[in-house]
Design a protein around this motif. Structure first.
Motif, short mmCIF file in Angstrom:
data_model
loop_
_atom_site.label_atom_id
_atom_site.label_comp_id
_atom_site.label_asym_id
_atom_site.label_seq_id
_atom_site.Cartn_x
_atom_site.Cartn_y
_atom_site.Cartn_z
N TRP A 62 3.53 -32.12 6.36
CA TRP A 62 2.76 -31.11 5.56
C TRP A 62 1.33 -31.11 5.61
N ASN A 63 0.57 -31.94 6.27
CA ASN A 63 -0.84 -31.91 6.40
C ASN A 63 -1.44 -31.89 5.07
N ASP A 64 -2.38 -31.19 4.84
CA ASP A 64 -2.74 -31.04 3.32
C ASP A 64 -2.26 -29.89 2.62
N VAL A 65 -1.00 -29.35 2.86
CA VAL A 65 -0.42 -28.32 2.05
C VAL A 65 0.24 -28.82 0.88
N ILE A 66 -0.08 -28.14 -0.13
CA ILE A 66 0.25 -28.59 -1.49
C ILE A 66 1.63 -27.85 -1.82
N GLN A 67 2.72 -28.68 -2.13
CA GLN A 67 4.11 -28.04 -2.59
C GLN A 67 3.94 -28.19 -4.23
N TYR A 68 3.44 -27.02 -4.69
CA TYR A 68 3.60 -26.78 -6.17
C TYR A 68 4.63 -27.33 -7.01
N ARG A 69 4.60 -28.04 -7.90
CA ARG A 69 5.57 -28.68 -8.72
C ARG A 69 6.22 -29.76 -8.14
N GLU A 70 6.50 -29.78 -6.69
CA GLU A 70 7.44 -30.79 -6.07
C GLU A 70 6.66 -31.95 -5.80
N GLN A 71 5.21 -31.58 -5.66
CA GLN A 71 4.58 -32.66 -5.08
C GLN A 71 3.87 -33.68 -6.44
N LEU A 105 -4.08 -55.55 -22.07
CA LEU A 105 -4.39 -54.22 -22.03
C LEU A 105 -3.48 -53.24 -21.23
N TYR A 106 -3.04 -52.30 -21.97
CA TYR A 106 -1.99 -51.45 -21.61
C TYR A 106 -2.51 -50.19 -20.85
N PHE A 107 -2.22 -49.77 -19.76
CA PHE A 107 -2.84 -48.21 -19.40
C PHE A 107 -1.49 -47.48 -18.77
N ALA A 108 -1.58 -46.28 -18.62
CA ALA A 108 -0.85 -45.39 -17.82
C ALA A 108 -1.61 -44.65 -16.79
N ALA A 109 -1.08 -44.64 -15.60
CA ALA A 109 -1.80 -43.80 -14.51
C ALA A 109 -0.41 -43.13 -13.77
N ARG A 110 -0.87 -42.09 -13.03
CA ARG A 110 0.21 -41.39 -12.33
C ARG A 110 0.80 -42.48 -11.28
N THR A 111 2.11 -42.35 -11.23
CA THR A 111 2.81 -43.44 -10.29
C THR A 111 2.39 -43.16 -9.04
N PRO A 112 1.97 -44.36 -8.22
CA PRO A 112 1.47 -44.31 -7.01
C PRO A 112 2.74 -43.87 -5.78
N CYS A 113 2.47 -43.18 -5.00
CA CYS A 113 3.32 -42.79 -3.76
C CYS A 113 3.16 -44.17 -2.69
N ALA A 114 4.35 -44.67 -2.28
CA ALA A 114 4.30 -45.53 -1.42
C ALA A 114 3.67 -45.01 -0.01
N ASN A 115 2.89 -46.08 0.63
CA ASN A 115 1.87 -45.76 1.67
C ASN A 115 3.08 -45.06 2.77
N GLU A 116 4.16 -45.58 3.16
CA GLU A 116 4.71 -44.95 4.23
C GLU A 116 5.18 -43.47 3.78
N ALA A 117 5.68 -43.47 2.48
CA ALA A 117 6.16 -41.96 1.97
C ALA A 117 4.97 -41.12 2.10
N GLU A 118 3.88 -41.60 1.60
CA GLU A 118 2.51 -40.76 1.81
C GLU A 118 2.21 -40.15 3.41
N GLU A 119 2.12 -41.29 4.19
CA GLU A 119 1.96 -41.01 5.41
C GLU A 119 3.01 -39.84 6.00
N ASP A 120 4.23 -40.13 5.77
CA ASP A 120 5.14 -39.25 6.25
C ASP A 120 5.02 -37.79 5.54
N TYR A 121 4.44 -37.77 4.42
CA TYR A 121 4.23 -36.24 3.87
C TYR A 121 3.12 -35.71 4.54
N LYS A 122 1.96 -36.59 4.88
CA LYS A 122 0.90 -36.03 5.42
C LYS A 122 1.20 -35.48 6.96
N SER A 123 2.09 -36.41 7.56
CA SER A 123 2.47 -36.05 8.93
C SER A 123 3.32 -34.94 8.89
#
Length: 587
Positions: free
Chosen positions: A84-93, A64-82
């Motif tokens: 930007w907190n919950d701020v959304i960078q439109y398009r860039e994110q 079975l084949y499926f497509a999903a949004r590419t996950p963000c590496a845990n470290e990169a996600e933690e760095d972003y939250k550190s």
């Protein structure tokens, strides 16, 4: 989606996630459910925490084949939250998709393998009959129709494990959909309403194409057909060509074609409209199932053993038997002329039960959305397709197929270009004049309404005339700058109005109802879904606030948890029709 003993499916996600397009909550696992027809058991397949956009079976293996949004590496996600907190960078994110393969030979120990990462979102995904290639179409990471470069078709060679970049098969200004393989080297796709594969961007009616993945040759099927291709299915898996649903005027009929260069044959069937056609191969012919209905014949599913049995098809369901026991509205085609440019316009007239072809009836002008749609000879009963319910309540319902409607040729479809409400608006008003002149409609009892693009036109018409006693505005814009800037199909605004707002400021103003609202005196009922992004919810608030400031009677109803389609809560559908009928009776 069925393959062998397995049926794969995903449960419906809630409205807010669907409006958010990509994101599931941070701690919510996504699943494909596999149901075994042999054992009766259901097995949940955990796919990770990113929203799944599409999936498909292999035709030759337990994959079975499926497509999903590419996950963000845990470290990169933690760095972003550190940072930007919950701020959304439109398009860039936003991120593209990853395509995966699931091996389910052992359902208790399935394995998920990463195949490829791409920079866009995967819209559709299909595997070739021999299992050697994956074909997929793409859309924008944001999920909107902003740049046609985001919408193309790609192929991935599953036999070449070293391939890290998919092969781009198309390079055009079209939105390709409904991908279907019909042999190991060729596939079908449709283009419906957004762009064209021939040259620069230009909207057209629905078209059907095939493409060869080896030599990139594209052929258009049913190229002499003047109407709209509504759907298709393979005959004998493509060996006998295709069966096509074609809308011409107010009917959708069945056609067949053996090859792209062969004659398009209209099959002898019933008056009315066919929809949802599917085929299966058995022996030397294709079994076919479809839905058929007409004005006063409710929808049912029919089955035939081959295409030549169309006129003798037997219903295999009786889901709408209740309607056959009631007196239903009867309909007919009505034609008139736009006296300014002498163009013939037609539409549907639905008469109240027991009042067919009576005179001097109260008139509801009910305008379809799109605009690239049409009202046809079909039985419909729903929150959006509510003409039959309105007629049952005593209204003569005119459903005009104004300039911009499908089924009348590409020139007619593009007849609203640059005059996106003014020209269709005149088409409609000349229809009202004709009904009054013919003595069919009572000039003192006129109301108007519509949803989506029908709402656009309703908002425009009440600025052009005071003849309507009441108006029903559903999810319709009253200007085009906010609409362009915040809807999910901005390419449509740019095309229809001839450019961006700063390129065509006068046209954006001339074709906007908001600048003429001081002419309105019609009591106006407004509805909108809370999360509508097709026609931004702001348009409804602007309309309500403007009418309130002008002292015009108005009421706004907002349906929580709903997008452009009111489909998540049956109560909302009922309330929508109920309140609109009450408004019409009141005024």
């Amino acid at each position: 989606m069925w393959q062998g003993e397995w049926i794969a499916y995903m449960s419906e996600i809630d409205t807010k996630k669907r409006m958010n397009l990509h994101r599931s909550s941070d701690d919510e696992e996504q699943y494909i459910q596999l149901y075994s027809t042999r054992t009766g058991q259901t097995y949940p397949i955990a796919l990770g925490k990113e929203a799944v956009h599409t999936f498909t079976w292999s035709n030759t293996s337990a994959s079975l084949y499926f497509a999903a949004r590419t996950p963000c590496a845990n470290e990169a996600e933690e760095d972003y939250k550190s940072e930007w907190n919950d701020v959304i960078q439109y398009r860039e994110q936003e991120r593209g998709d990853t395509i995966y393969r699931i091996n389910i030979e052992d359902i208790t120990a399935y394995k998920i393998e990463t195949l490829i990462n791409i920079s866009l979102r995967v819209a559709e995904l299909i595997c070739s009959p021999d299992g050697r290639r994956l074909l997929f179409s793409t859309s924008s990471k944001l999920g909107d129709l902003e740049s046609m470069e985001d919408f193309e078709i790609y192929a991935l060679d599953l036999m070449n494990r070293s391939q890290t970049v998919p092969i781009r098969l198309t390079n055009n200004q079209a939105y390709e959909e409904e991908l279907t393989w019909f042999n190991n080297e060729e596939f079908f796709f449709t283009v419906s309403g957004y762009g064209s594969i021939e040259g620069s961007y230009k909207d057209s009616q629905g078209r059907l194409y095939s493409m060869n993945v080896i030599n990139s040759r594209i052929e258009r099927w049913a190229d002499k057909f003047k109407g709209q291709i509504e759907g298709y299915a393979l005959l004998q898996q493509g060996r006998d060509g295709v069966v096509i649903l074609g809308q011409l005027g107010t009917e959708i009929q069945i056609y067949s074609q053996l090859s792209a260069n062969a004659e398009l044959i209209k099959r002898t069937g019933w008056n009315g409209s066919y929809e949802s056609i599917v085929t299966g191969s058995e022996g030397n012919s294709s079994t076919i199932a479809f839905i058929h209905s007409s004005f006063d014949v409710p929808q049912e599913v029919y089955f035939i053993n081959n295409i030549n049995e169309l006129s003798s098809a037997q219903a295999i369901t009786s889901e709408n038997k209740l309607f056959t026991e009631r007196s239903l509205p009867k309909g007919k085609v009505y034609r008139w002329t736009n006296e300014e440019d002498k163009t013939e316009i037609e539409g549907i007239l639905l008469y109240p039960p027991e009042n067919f072809e009576q005179k001097n009836l109260p008139l509801l002008v009910l305008i379809h959305g799109g605009p690239y749609m049409a009202d046809v000879n079909m039985f419909r009963a729903g929150w959006y397709t509510c003409a039959a319910m309105m007629a049952t309540d005593g209204w003569l319902v005119l459903q005009p197929n104004y300039r911009g409607s499908s089924g009348y040729g590409d020139e007619f479809l593009n007849g609203m270009l640059l005059e996106i409400v003014s020209r269709p608006g005149k088409d409609i008003l000349f229809g009202v004049d004709a009904l009054i002149r013919d003595g069919i409609a009572d000039s003192t009892r006129l109301v108007v309404g519509g949803y989506s693009y029908g709402g656009y036109l309703t908002n425009w018409l009440i600025t052009q005339t005071t003849r309507f006693n009441a108006a029903l505005s559903g999810a319709g814009a009253i200007e085009h700058v906010v609409d362009w800037g915040t809807n999910d199909i901005p390419v449509s605004n740019v095309y229809l109005l001839g450019g961006f707002p700063w390129q065509q400021p006068s046209r954006y103003q001339m074709e906007a109802a908001v600048y003429q609202l001081d002419k309105v005196c019609t009591p106006t009922h407004i509805i909108v879904g809370e999360y509508d992004v097709r026609v931004p919810v702001a348009e409804a608030y602007i309309l309500e606030r403007s009418l309130k400031a002008l002292g015009v009677t108005t009421k706004l109803i907002v349906f929580p948890g709903e997008g452009h389609d009111i489909e998540n809560n049956p109560w909302h559908e009922k309330i929508k029709v109920r309140e609109e009928l009450k408004w019409l009776h009141k005024y």
